[in-house]
Motif scaffolding. Sequence first.
Motif, PDB file in Angstrom:
ATOM      1  N   MET A 136      62.414  -4.133  42.326  1.00  0.00           N
ATOM      2  CA  MET A 136      62.892  -5.372  41.809  1.00  0.00           C
ATOM      3  C   MET A 136      64.280  -3.679  41.457  1.00  0.00           C
ATOM      4  SD  MET A 136      63.189  -7.372  38.203  1.00  0.00           S
ATOM      5  CE  MET A 136      64.691  -7.921  37.931  1.00  0.00           C
ATOM      6  N   VAL A 137      65.172  -3.710  41.063  1.00  0.00           N
ATOM      7  CA  VAL A 137      66.216  -2.650  40.688  1.00  0.00           C
ATOM      8  C   VAL A 137      66.843  -3.362  39.177  1.00  0.00           C
ATOM      9  CG1 VAL A 137      68.799  -1.142  41.134  1.00  0.00           C
ATOM     10  CG2 VAL A 137      66.708  -1.952  43.028  1.00  0.00           C
ATOM     11  N   PHE A 138      66.628  -2.386  38.251  1.00  0.00           N
ATOM     12  CA  PHE A 138      67.429  -2.910  36.987  1.00  0.00           C
ATOM     13  C   PHE A 138      68.613  -2.640  36.457  1.00  0.00           C
ATOM     14  CE2 PHE A 138      62.975  -3.235  37.247  1.00  0.00           C
ATOM     15  CZ  PHE A 138      62.754  -4.173  36.129  1.00  0.00           C
ATOM     16  N   GLN A 139      69.860  -3.480  35.664  1.00  0.00           N
ATOM     17  CA  GLN A 139      70.949  -2.962  35.392  1.00  0.00           C
ATOM     18  C   GLN A 139      70.966  -1.218  35.197  1.00  0.00           C
ATOM     19  OE1 GLN A 139      73.066  -5.775  33.032  1.00  0.00           O
ATOM     20  NE2 GLN A 139      74.205  -4.142  32.571  1.00  0.00           N
ATOM     21  N   GLN A 140      69.770  -1.373  33.978  1.00  0.00           N
ATOM     22  CA  GLN A 140      69.333   0.368  33.283  1.00  0.00           C
ATOM     23  C   GLN A 140      68.619   1.426  34.119  1.00  0.00           C
ATOM     24  OE1 GLN A 140      71.399   0.260  30.395  1.00  0.00           O
ATOM     25  NE2 GLN A 140      72.347  -1.218  30.081  1.00  0.00           N
ATOM     26  N   PHE A 141      68.587   0.598  35.011  1.00  0.00           N
ATOM     27  CA  PHE A 141      67.834   2.065  35.988  1.00  0.00           C
ATOM     28  C   PHE A 141      65.728   2.066  35.495  1.00  0.00           C
ATOM     29  CE2 PHE A 141      71.135   4.829  34.442  1.00  0.00           C
ATOM     30  CZ  PHE A 141      72.624   4.026  34.470  1.00  0.00           C
ATOM     31  N   ASN A 142      66.059   2.355  34.227  1.00  0.00           N
ATOM     32  CA  ASN A 142      64.340   1.914  33.876  1.00  0.00           C
ATOM     33  C   ASN A 142      63.428   2.979  35.092  1.00  0.00           C
ATOM     34  OD1 ASN A 142      65.253   0.323  31.746  1.00  0.00           O
ATOM     35  ND2 ASN A 142      64.603  -1.348  33.795  1.00  0.00           N
ATOM     36  N   LEU A 143      63.517   3.985  35.128  1.00  0.00           N
ATOM     37  CA  LEU A 143      62.827   5.325  35.802  1.00  0.00           C
ATOM     38  C   LEU A 143      62.374   5.524  34.792  1.00  0.00           C
ATOM     39  CD1 LEU A 143      66.187   7.061  37.365  1.00  0.00           C
ATOM     40  CD2 LEU A 143      63.865   6.021  38.628  1.00  0.00           C
ATOM     41  N   PHE A 144      61.158   5.949  35.074  1.00  0.00           N
ATOM     42  CA  PHE A 144      59.639   6.622  34.575  1.00  0.00           C
ATOM     43  C   PHE A 144      60.001   8.122  33.767  1.00  0.00           C
ATOM     44  CE2 PHE A 144      57.049   4.441  36.529  1.00  0.00           C
ATOM     45  CZ  PHE A 144      57.289   3.128  35.716  1.00  0.00           C
ATOM     46  N   PRO A 145      61.234   8.432  32.188  1.00  0.00           N
ATOM     47  CA  PRO A 145      61.785   9.447  32.038  1.00  0.00           C
ATOM     48  C   PRO A 145      60.938  10.695  31.918  1.00  0.00           C
ATOM     49  CG  PRO A 145      61.562   7.965  29.778  1.00  0.00           C
ATOM     50  CD  PRO A 145      60.939   7.054  31.592  1.00  0.00           C
ATOM     51  N   HIS A 146      59.291  10.447  31.547  1.00  0.00           N
ATOM     52  CA  HIS A 146      58.844  11.859  31.393  1.00  0.00           C
ATOM     53  C   HIS A 146      57.851  11.996  32.788  1.00  0.00           C
ATOM     54  CE1 HIS A 146      55.890   8.422  31.923  1.00  0.00           C
ATOM     55  NE2 HIS A 146      55.053   8.866  32.488  1.00  0.00           N
ATOM     56  N   LEU A 147      57.959  11.167  34.129  1.00  0.00           N
ATOM     57  CA  LEU A 147      57.824  11.944  35.369  1.00  0.00           C
ATOM     58  C   LEU A 147      59.164  12.085  36.247  1.00  0.00           C
ATOM     59  CD1 LEU A 147      55.854   8.502  35.996  1.00  0.00           C
ATOM     60  CD2 LEU A 147      55.077  11.403  35.711  1.00  0.00           C
ATOM     61  N   SER A 148      58.851  13.407  37.179  1.00  0.00           N
ATOM     62  CA  SER A 148      60.403  13.600  38.281  1.00  0.00           C
ATOM     63  C   SER A 148      60.246  12.690  38.935  1.00  0.00           C
ATOM     64  CB  SER A 148      59.181  15.195  38.900  1.00  0.00           C
ATOM     65  OG  SER A 148      58.369  14.431  39.672  1.00  0.00           O
ATOM     66  N   ILE A 149      61.405  12.668  39.675  1.00  0.00           N
ATOM     67  CA  ILE A 149      62.102  11.555  40.606  1.00  0.00           C
ATOM     68  C   ILE A 149      60.761  11.492  41.339  1.00  0.00           C
ATOM     69  CG2 ILE A 149      64.161  11.336  42.327  1.00  0.00           C
ATOM     70  CD1 ILE A 149      64.940  11.168  39.484  1.00  0.00           C
ATOM     71  N   LEU A 150      60.375  12.832  42.449  1.00  0.00           N
ATOM     72  CA  LEU A 150      59.078  12.190  43.292  1.00  0.00           C
ATOM     73  C   LEU A 150      57.935  11.792  42.727  1.00  0.00           C
ATOM     74  CD1 LEU A 150      58.322  13.343  46.355  1.00  0.00           C
ATOM     75  CD2 LEU A 150      57.721  14.783  44.941  1.00  0.00           C
ATOM     76  N   ASP A 151      57.659  12.036  41.639  1.00  0.00           N
ATOM     77  CA  ASP A 151      56.331  10.863  40.802  1.00  0.00           C
ATOM     78  C   ASP A 151      56.745  10.064  40.911  1.00  0.00           C
ATOM     79  OD1 ASP A 151      54.694  13.713  40.921  1.00  0.00           O
ATOM     80  OD2 ASP A 151      55.827  13.954  39.041  1.00  0.00           O
TER      81      ASP A 151
END
Lengths: 424, 244
Positions: B85-100
């Motif tokens: 699932m891909v969200f409107q607000q991205f919802n990436l985990f801000p405490h982890l690097s992109i790779l993590d």
Amino acid sequence: MININILKPTSANFQNYLYIGSGLILISIFDVFLRSFFNINFSNSLPGILNFFLPLIIGLVGLQMIRLEYSGNRIVDKINQSVNNNIFNAGLTLLIIFLTLLIIPPASNWMIFEATISGDTKEACAVTEGACWTYIKVWFRRFMYGMYPNDFHWRINTAFIALIGFAFVGYFMRGKLKNYITFYYAIFYPIIAFIIINFLISGGSFGLEWVETNAWGGLSLTFIVSFFGLIFCFPLGMILALGRRSELPIIKYISIGYIEFWRGVPLITVLFMSSVMFPMFLPSDAFVDKLIRVIAAIILFEAAYVAEVIRGGLQALPRGQYDAAKSLGMGYWRMQIFVILPQALKLVIPGIANTFLALVKDTPLIFVVGLSEVVGMLQMAKTNPKWLGFAMEGYIFASILFWAICYAMSKYSQYLELKYKTER
Amino acid sequence: MSESIIQMKDVNKWFGDFQVLKDINLEVKEKQKIVVCGPSGSGKSTLIRCINRLEEHQKGQIIVDGNELSEKTKEIEKIRAEVGMVFQQFNLFPHLSILDNCTLAPIWVKKTPKKKAEEFAMKQLEQVQIADQASKFPGQLSGGQQQRAALARALCMEPKIMLFDEPTSALDPEMIKEVLDAMVNLAKAGMTMIVVTHEMGFAKEVADEVVFMDEGMIVERAKTNDFFANPKNERTKLFLSQIL
């Protein structure tokens, strides 16, 4: 048009106003300085009340004269913006400067110039007016180690050095070992700490004489109680915080009940109950050491506060983080451990530090059950017939100790905040 | 025709007294690309959030890849792992690097060895053209880059179905294209996709079918060309006249 208010500068004539104004300010400060440090008063001949307020009036006039919205002079602008933006703030500024000047001579005289530190009896202090640091010197070992036998103080020192040493082990964990760092600090380290304190400070085996916990005391006891309080109340608080937000009603209401109960009772009664009431419920042959009971009570008590702080962090996280974790197939625990808690705990570092500082400063309360950490020892020393009348020195000493400990903790929490800061 | 990978039968959902979904019937076949559109508040997001059970439906039946969605948690997690699932607000985990961000779920949910997970993640990041940002943190990336990273993160779980919940609505106009391009590539690679979006250009380019929703109901469902050329329902016509 003629400017009616002669005290109000304009940018045209500001240069002159600046000279006169700063001159007046300096005169007012210098006057107070002379009064305070050398007891010289130039305006003696003036009537009492005018004499008293003269520096304040001169200073206010001076500050009024240099107050201009934009003067072009960086220093003057800075002063005007921060401490001289209206007459009230100007007055406060002067008052603070004057008070500082007035306090310095008597305080430094008492604490340093007329203080005594030589000798080891009360009589040595009778010579001067100042503080009697001899009292602190003579009682120093008691303040640090309580009634613990003098010959065994090395055991406490060694134990603490070992504890600090083991605390740094995580720092050297590299590579594969790094994955176990949390495990080490959460489970292994407390066990090591308990073993060290049990065998080294308590003794009773390996040829070390047993010292009962009643004899423990002073700053070392403060450390022991705070140390176990801190390392155990944190995980317990974390579980309670998660429990309170759980969707399972039983877990949720048990957590709520627990938190509200412990937050609702004063620590002093909890300590008292742990020491007096609790043993009554135990079978007569069961025995739990008083110190352990007290530490357990502090842990249970503070965990409720920690739980609420952490819950604040959990609630601050946007729902999207939960959604994202769930949509990747993570279950409850994986989501909490890898996604939610790392972010929530980071947010609540200031709150946690707050609670921890409160815990350290709550430790003197253990005097109600007869354990004397540093403030407790102070009480004992101050009521010793040979050393009556030095409560002030003792309390100042204790304040400095606590301040140093708490300031160090506070600085460390600020360091952690910076270290784990992430952009959102 | 292949089997339906998603089946929704008479699905109803209420938020309190308010009915968000009314008798939704929807079948999606493998490799189909469906675009869901409609005015805001029409229940589009809720509809696709029901498919991986971020929202629970109260009545009806939802079957995803042969599993019926119900209260059994273990099942849900297995299904969610297969539905990206891909969200409107991205919802990436801000405490982890992109790779993590990309390897967290593969390592801990699918138990992929770390090395392999990282290799696969880099491949996905290359696909969406942000491999060079892998070691950065989400806060250091632009919105478009974050959304593509979020797409890569979802793809790292090798999902069978991808859900998109207004993936471009929170983006600046010039960043929308880079995200849509990544989605078009994904569509061409044969992914089953359900996309809630207002990007009608994207719908025309990749969608097999368009679903129009209003007030919690599916008002019209048609092949993409038919949908835009001759919409049947009055409400659809009105909507299209406003949006195009």
